[in-house]
Scaffold this motif. Sequence first.
Motif, PDB file in Angstrom:
ATOM      1  N   GLY A 162       3.244 -12.530   0.181  1.00 53.82           N
ATOM      2  CA  GLY A 162       3.070 -11.308   0.953  1.00 53.82           C
ATOM      3  C   GLY A 162       1.733 -11.302   1.656  1.00 53.82           C
ATOM      4  O   GLY A 162       0.688 -11.436   1.017  1.00 53.82           O
ATOM      5  N   TRP A 208       6.429 -12.514   3.904  1.00 52.72           N
ATOM      6  CA  TRP A 208       6.430 -11.339   4.784  1.00 52.72           C
ATOM      7  C   TRP A 208       5.005 -10.974   5.174  1.00 52.72           C
ATOM      8  O   TRP A 208       4.047 -11.298   4.484  1.00 52.72           O
ATOM      9  N   THR A 210       2.713  -8.259   8.396  1.00 52.97           N
ATOM     10  CA  THR A 210       2.807  -7.235   9.432  1.00 52.97           C
ATOM     11  C   THR A 210       2.029  -7.676  10.665  1.00 52.97           C
ATOM     12  O   THR A 210       0.997  -8.353  10.561  1.00 52.97           O
ATOM     13  N   HIS A 238       9.834 -12.516   7.222  1.00 50.86           N
ATOM     14  CA  HIS A 238       9.994 -11.168   7.742  1.00 50.86           C
ATOM     15  C   HIS A 238       8.655 -10.659   8.267  1.00 50.86           C
ATOM     16  O   HIS A 238       7.652 -10.681   7.554  1.00 50.86           O
ATOM     17  N   TYR A 240       6.926  -7.275   9.997  1.00 51.25           N
ATOM     18  CA  TYR A 240       7.087  -5.852  10.278  1.00 51.25           C
ATOM     19  C   TYR A 240       6.111  -5.438  11.376  1.00 51.25           C
ATOM     20  O   TYR A 240       4.961  -5.896  11.407  1.00 51.25           O
ATOM     21  N   VAL A 266       8.093  -1.029   5.429  1.00 51.75           N
ATOM     22  CA  VAL A 266       7.980  -2.387   4.885  1.00 51.75           C
ATOM     23  C   VAL A 266       8.568  -2.495   3.487  1.00 51.75           C
ATOM     24  O   VAL A 266       8.694  -3.601   2.951  1.00 51.75           O
ATOM     25  N   TRP A 269      11.140  -5.100   2.018  1.00 50.45           N
ATOM     26  CA  TRP A 269      10.920  -6.511   1.690  1.00 50.45           C
ATOM     27  C   TRP A 269      11.456  -6.860   0.303  1.00 50.45           C
ATOM     28  O   TRP A 269      11.900  -7.994   0.086  1.00 50.45           O
ATOM     29  N   THR A 270      11.415  -5.897  -0.627  1.00 48.03           N
ATOM     30  CA  THR A 270      11.897  -6.210  -1.975  1.00 48.03           C
ATOM     31  C   THR A 270      13.398  -6.473  -1.987  1.00 48.03           C
ATOM     32  O   THR A 270      13.875  -7.377  -2.667  1.00 48.03           O
ATOM     33  N   CYS A 272      15.120  -7.486   0.636  1.00 42.12           N
ATOM     34  CA  CYS A 272      15.298  -8.762   1.350  1.00 42.12           C
ATOM     35  C   CYS A 272      15.019  -9.941   0.421  1.00 42.12           C
ATOM     36  O   CYS A 272      15.720 -10.957   0.454  1.00 42.12           O
TER      37      CYS A 272
END
Length: 282
Positions: A162, A208, A210, A238, A240, A266, A269-270, A272
């Motif tokens: 992350g 993931w 941002t 991913h 965001y 966001v 994400w968990t 996903c």
Amino acid sequence: MLHNTINIDLPYQEFGIEQQGNATITTYIKDVFPNDQDPFRRPLIVICPGGGYNHHSPREGEAIAIKMLDMGYNAVVLRYSLAPVTYPAQLFEAAYTMKYVRDNAAEWDVDPDKIIIAGFSAGGHVAGLLGTGWNSKRLDYLLENVLHCSHEYVKPDGMLLGYPVITSGIDAHRASFERSLGEKYDEFIDEVSIEKRVDKDTPPAFIWHTCEDKTVPLENSLLMVEALRKQEIPFDYHVYAKGTHGLGLGTRETATKNMGHYEPQVSSWTECFKQWMGVMYE
């Protein structure tokens, strides 16, 4: 639930590492009832909180572990050594944790082939160190003479990253590298750039980030994804549109005062990640 904290016991001085304070492993393991239930063989997530190698973010440890428990996984939180303790201490501690988990997999009803190392921000760098370095010569002595296991035994089956600190290049979160390398900065700065370490034996990754992250720029995860793609390593990525650095779950559980770090978009994400686990490992 089995919930306790153990100190990581490594001969730091034997490796030329001046240890100050204790790295720890905290377990979040669901109770096992073998007389009443069939085995679950749950996946397990090893969680490395962020904090720029200066502290461990309280929002990226237990809160993530509890969410993983709710999703059907077991979890442990690795609070690795911080500055002024320097690399490769954190790599060794991650390897130690993987061995500890696999040693206890049967007792904990954990699938030993579904152990994911997760990290957020600088914790993502720690996770990446092991994910890309489990087979490196840097671990030879530790594994042979201290942990007494093979390289494969400490290999993560996947990575969850992350908003990770990845590159030591132009887009680096420079403070993380200055703190984690200290006086060894010039010696190790290239070695710890995660995107340069990816090879065909790197495990699959869920990543993931941002677009608005100004602390650890998006280029970090982009470089990691490109390195994985070139080696044909499976990944799920991913990005965001909104959100600052250090969002954790993005929910109230990991928000700071006055609803800072609250970005509910966001939080997907968990889910996903859970879907990715289902595709990759079930």
